[in-house]
Write a protein that holds these residues in place. Structure first.
Motif, PDB file in Angstrom:
ATOM      1  N   CYS A  27       0.993  -1.170  -0.003  1.00  0.00           N
ATOM      2  CA  CYS A  27      -0.048  -0.009   0.037  1.00  0.00           C
ATOM      3  C   CYS A  27       0.672   1.338   0.239  1.00  0.00           C
ATOM      4  CB  CYS A  27      -0.913   0.066   1.193  1.00  0.00           C
ATOM      5  SG  CYS A  27      -1.908   1.409   1.555  1.00  0.00           S
ATOM      6  N   SER A  28       2.027   1.338   0.760  1.00  0.00           N
ATOM      7  CA  SER A  28       2.825   2.666   1.158  1.00  0.00           C
ATOM      8  C   SER A  28       3.542   2.376  -0.444  1.00  0.00           C
ATOM      9  CB  SER A  28       3.876   2.185   2.122  1.00  0.00           C
ATOM     10  OG  SER A  28       4.675   1.212   1.984  1.00  0.00           O
ATOM     11  N   ALA A  29       3.853   1.621  -1.272  1.00  0.00           N
ATOM     12  CA  ALA A  29       4.553   1.774  -2.457  1.00  0.00           C
ATOM     13  C   ALA A  29       3.690   2.359  -3.405  1.00  0.00           C
ATOM     14  CB  ALA A  29       5.114   0.267  -2.890  1.00  0.00           C
ATOM     15  N   PHE A  30       2.326   1.908  -3.214  1.00  0.00           N
ATOM     16  CA  PHE A  30       1.506   2.547  -4.280  1.00  0.00           C
ATOM     17  C   PHE A  30       0.990   4.030  -3.980  1.00  0.00           C
ATOM     18  CE2 PHE A  30      -3.043   3.608  -5.037  1.00  0.00           C
ATOM     19  CZ  PHE A  30      -3.022   3.593  -6.354  1.00  0.00           C
ATOM     20  N   VAL A  31       1.155   4.470  -2.766  1.00  0.00           N
ATOM     21  CA  VAL A  31       0.667   5.566  -2.267  1.00  0.00           C
ATOM     22  C   VAL A  31       1.762   6.689  -2.484  1.00  0.00           C
ATOM     23  CG1 VAL A  31       0.039   7.244  -0.291  1.00  0.00           C
ATOM     24  CG2 VAL A  31      -1.100   5.103  -0.652  1.00  0.00           C
ATOM     25  N   ALA A  32       3.189   6.092  -2.446  1.00  0.00           N
ATOM     26  CA  ALA A  32       4.277   6.731  -2.613  1.00  0.00           C
ATOM     27  C   ALA A  32       4.864   6.413  -4.181  1.00  0.00           C
ATOM     28  CB  ALA A  32       5.394   6.356  -1.570  1.00  0.00           C
ATOM     29  N   ARG A  33       4.006   6.353  -5.076  1.00  0.00           N
ATOM     30  CA  ARG A  33       4.514   6.068  -6.389  1.00  0.00           C
ATOM     31  C   ARG A  33       4.834   7.660  -6.922  1.00  0.00           C
ATOM     32  NH1 ARG A  33      -0.927   6.081  -6.273  1.00  0.00           N
ATOM     33  NH2 ARG A  33      -2.170   7.443  -7.508  1.00  0.00           N
ATOM     34  N   LYS A  34       5.561   7.824  -8.042  1.00  0.00           N
ATOM     35  CA  LYS A  34       6.298   8.701  -8.554  1.00  0.00           C
ATOM     36  C   LYS A  34       5.287   9.948  -8.994  1.00  0.00           C
ATOM     37  CE  LYS A  34       9.948   6.331 -11.475  1.00  0.00           C
ATOM     38  NZ  LYS A  34      10.408   6.145 -12.656  1.00  0.00           N
ATOM     39  N   GLU A  35       4.179   9.625  -9.160  1.00  0.00           N
ATOM     40  CA  GLU A  35       3.067  10.815  -9.468  1.00  0.00           C
ATOM     41  C   GLU A  35       3.048  11.743  -7.919  1.00  0.00           C
ATOM     42  OE1 GLU A  35       2.256   7.705 -10.258  1.00  0.00           O
ATOM     43  OE2 GLU A  35       2.938   7.671 -12.149  1.00  0.00           O
ATOM     44  N   ARG A  36       3.457  10.852  -6.834  1.00  0.00           N
ATOM     45  CA  ARG A  36       3.024  11.675  -5.730  1.00  0.00           C
ATOM     46  C   ARG A  36       4.054  11.933  -5.053  1.00  0.00           C
ATOM     47  NH1 ARG A  36      -1.984   9.168  -2.842  1.00  0.00           N
ATOM     48  NH2 ARG A  36      -2.103  11.257  -2.045  1.00  0.00           N
ATOM     49  N   SER A  37       5.566  12.016  -5.626  1.00  0.00           N
ATOM     50  CA  SER A  37       6.587  12.226  -5.088  1.00  0.00           C
ATOM     51  C   SER A  37       6.772  13.278  -4.042  1.00  0.00           C
ATOM     52  CB  SER A  37       7.786  12.298  -6.172  1.00  0.00           C
ATOM     53  OG  SER A  37       7.574  13.493  -6.831  1.00  0.00           O
TER      54      SER A  37
ATOM     55  N   LEU B  17       4.786  14.168  -1.729  1.00  0.00           N
ATOM     56  CA  LEU B  17       4.219  13.669  -0.271  1.00  0.00           C
ATOM     57  C   LEU B  17       5.137  13.494   0.591  1.00  0.00           C
ATOM     58  CD1 LEU B  17       1.455  13.058   0.380  1.00  0.00           C
ATOM     59  CD2 LEU B  17       1.766  10.557  -0.003  1.00  0.00           C
ATOM     60  N   SER B  18       5.115  14.437   1.781  1.00  0.00           N
ATOM     61  CA  SER B  18       6.110  14.369   2.770  1.00  0.00           C
ATOM     62  C   SER B  18       5.876  12.938   3.487  1.00  0.00           C
ATOM     63  CB  SER B  18       5.810  15.505   3.798  1.00  0.00           C
ATOM     64  OG  SER B  18       4.609  15.023   4.515  1.00  0.00           O
ATOM     65  N   PRO B  19       7.100  12.477   3.919  1.00  0.00           N
ATOM     66  CA  PRO B  19       6.994  11.185   5.110  1.00  0.00           C
ATOM     67  C   PRO B  19       5.989  11.262   6.051  1.00  0.00           C
ATOM     68  CG  PRO B  19       9.275  12.090   4.709  1.00  0.00           C
ATOM     69  CD  PRO B  19       8.463  13.317   4.134  1.00  0.00           C
ATOM     70  N   GLU B  20       5.721  12.278   6.766  1.00  0.00           N
ATOM     71  CA  GLU B  20       4.623  12.080   7.644  1.00  0.00           C
ATOM     72  C   GLU B  20       3.388  11.988   6.977  1.00  0.00           C
ATOM     73  OE1 GLU B  20       3.208  14.851  11.341  1.00  0.00           O
ATOM     74  OE2 GLU B  20       4.504  15.815   9.668  1.00  0.00           O
ATOM     75  N   ASN B  21       3.063  12.885   5.721  1.00  0.00           N
ATOM     76  CA  ASN B  21       1.675  12.507   5.283  1.00  0.00           C
ATOM     77  C   ASN B  21       1.535  11.237   4.450  1.00  0.00           C
ATOM     78  OD1 ASN B  21       0.722  15.237   5.834  1.00  0.00           O
ATOM     79  ND2 ASN B  21       1.398  16.129   4.231  1.00  0.00           N
ATOM     80  N   LEU B  22       2.885  10.825   4.133  1.00  0.00           N
ATOM     81  CA  LEU B  22       2.632   9.183   3.577  1.00  0.00           C
ATOM     82  C   LEU B  22       2.247   8.206   4.673  1.00  0.00           C
ATOM     83  CD1 LEU B  22       3.094   7.140   1.494  1.00  0.00           C
ATOM     84  CD2 LEU B  22       5.609   7.280   2.121  1.00  0.00           C
TER      85      LEU B  22
ATOM     86  N   VAL C 253      -1.013   6.179   4.396  1.00  0.00           N
ATOM     87  CA  VAL C 253      -1.107   4.644   4.744  1.00  0.00           C
ATOM     88  C   VAL C 253      -1.693   4.269   5.824  1.00  0.00           C
ATOM     89  CG1 VAL C 253       0.423   2.529   4.871  1.00  0.00           C
ATOM     90  CG2 VAL C 253       1.076   4.515   3.404  1.00  0.00           C
ATOM     91  N   PHE C 254      -1.641   4.680   6.688  1.00  0.00           N
ATOM     92  CA  PHE C 254      -2.491   4.445   8.140  1.00  0.00           C
ATOM     93  C   PHE C 254      -4.078   4.339   7.722  1.00  0.00           C
ATOM     94  CE2 PHE C 254      -4.713   5.637  11.954  1.00  0.00           C
ATOM     95  CZ  PHE C 254      -4.404   4.700  12.913  1.00  0.00           C
ATOM     96  N   LEU C 255      -4.417   5.535   7.298  1.00  0.00           N
ATOM     97  CA  LEU C 255      -6.028   5.713   7.063  1.00  0.00           C
ATOM     98  C   LEU C 255      -6.303   4.895   5.822  1.00  0.00           C
ATOM     99  CD1 LEU C 255      -6.034   9.716   6.896  1.00  0.00           C
ATOM    100  CD2 LEU C 255      -7.094   8.212   8.664  1.00  0.00           C
TER     101      LEU C 255
ATOM    102  N   ASP D 241      -5.351   1.887   5.306  1.00  0.00           N
ATOM    103  CA  ASP D 241      -5.066   0.547   6.087  1.00  0.00           C
ATOM    104  C   ASP D 241      -6.496   0.300   7.061  1.00  0.00           C
ATOM    105  OD1 ASP D 241      -4.212  -2.215   6.886  1.00  0.00           O
ATOM    106  OD2 ASP D 241      -3.850  -1.013   8.868  1.00  0.00           O
ATOM    107  N   LYS D 242      -6.909   1.397   7.716  1.00  0.00           N
ATOM    108  CA  LYS D 242      -8.085   1.391   8.841  1.00  0.00           C
ATOM    109  C   LYS D 242      -9.190   1.448   7.963  1.00  0.00           C
ATOM    110  CE  LYS D 242      -5.369   0.930  12.157  1.00  0.00           C
ATOM    111  NZ  LYS D 242      -5.174  -0.301  12.451  1.00  0.00           N
ATOM    112  N   LEU D 243      -9.344   2.214   6.977  1.00  0.00           N
ATOM    113  CA  LEU D 243     -10.659   2.444   6.180  1.00  0.00           C
ATOM    114  C   LEU D 243     -11.115   1.331   5.693  1.00  0.00           C
ATOM    115  CD1 LEU D 243     -10.101   6.329   5.100  1.00  0.00           C
ATOM    116  CD2 LEU D 243     -11.882   5.134   7.055  1.00  0.00           C
ATOM    117  N   ASP D 244      -9.983   0.464   4.897  1.00  0.00           N
ATOM    118  CA  ASP D 244     -10.028  -0.524   4.043  1.00  0.00           C
ATOM    119  C   ASP D 244     -10.801  -1.993   5.151  1.00  0.00           C
ATOM    120  OD1 ASP D 244      -9.489   0.392   1.849  1.00  0.00           O
ATOM    121  OD2 ASP D 244      -7.468  -0.354   1.593  1.00  0.00           O
ATOM    122  N   LYS D 245     -10.351  -1.802   6.098  1.00  0.00           N
ATOM    123  CA  LYS D 245     -10.832  -3.062   7.175  1.00  0.00           C
ATOM    124  C   LYS D 245     -12.246  -2.750   7.245  1.00  0.00           C
ATOM    125  CE  LYS D 245      -6.696  -3.927   9.175  1.00  0.00           C
ATOM    126  NZ  LYS D 245      -5.654  -3.931  10.494  1.00  0.00           N
ATOM    127  N   ASN D 246     -12.934  -1.679   7.415  1.00  0.00           N
ATOM    128  CA  ASN D 246     -14.276  -1.386   7.528  1.00  0.00           C
ATOM    129  C   ASN D 246     -15.101  -1.674   6.422  1.00  0.00           C
ATOM    130  OD1 ASN D 246     -13.828  -0.523  10.150  1.00  0.00           O
ATOM    131  ND2 ASN D 246     -13.484   1.489   9.767  1.00  0.00           N
TER     132      ASN D 246
END
Length: 112
Positions: A82-92, A94-99, A103-105, A107-112
């Protein structure tokens, strides 16, 4: 120490807030006593709950969630994917904190 049947009937008559307060009070005393006899560790935490689960039914649910170990590596592999998908080249930009938050959100939203 309370007997389990006595505690359950006593707790049914009281509000849940009072029961939680009583459990926390019992938990603090039991942990101090337990730690004075045994060196604190992850294994000793499991032993503690093995002996005190009857007296702490409300806190037991929290312990089950937080002391549970995952049997496979699938969730962690999924998080890296998931983090590899979110951090792809098109979204370079994106700060490490926002990444991390994204990823956390996800992961949590997909479980519900």
């Amino acid at each position: 120490m309370w007997r389990s049947g006595f505690y359950r009937t006593k707790c049914k008559r009281k509000s849940k807030r009072i029961c939680i307060a009583e459990e926390i009070k019992y938990y603090r005393a039991a942990v101090q006593d337990f730690n004075s006899k045994m060196q604190p560790s992850t294994v000793s935490a499991l032993f503690f709950w093995k002996f005190h689960y009857v007296h702490l039914p409300l806190l037991l649910n929290l312990a089950k969630v937080h002391l549970d170990a995952c049997g496979t590596s699938v969730p962690s592999e999924s998080a890296f994917s998931c983090s590899a998908f979110v951090a792809r080249k098109e979204r370079s930009r994106l700060s490490p904190e926002n990444l991390s938050y994204s990823v956390f959100l996800k992961d949590k939203l997909d479980k519900n």
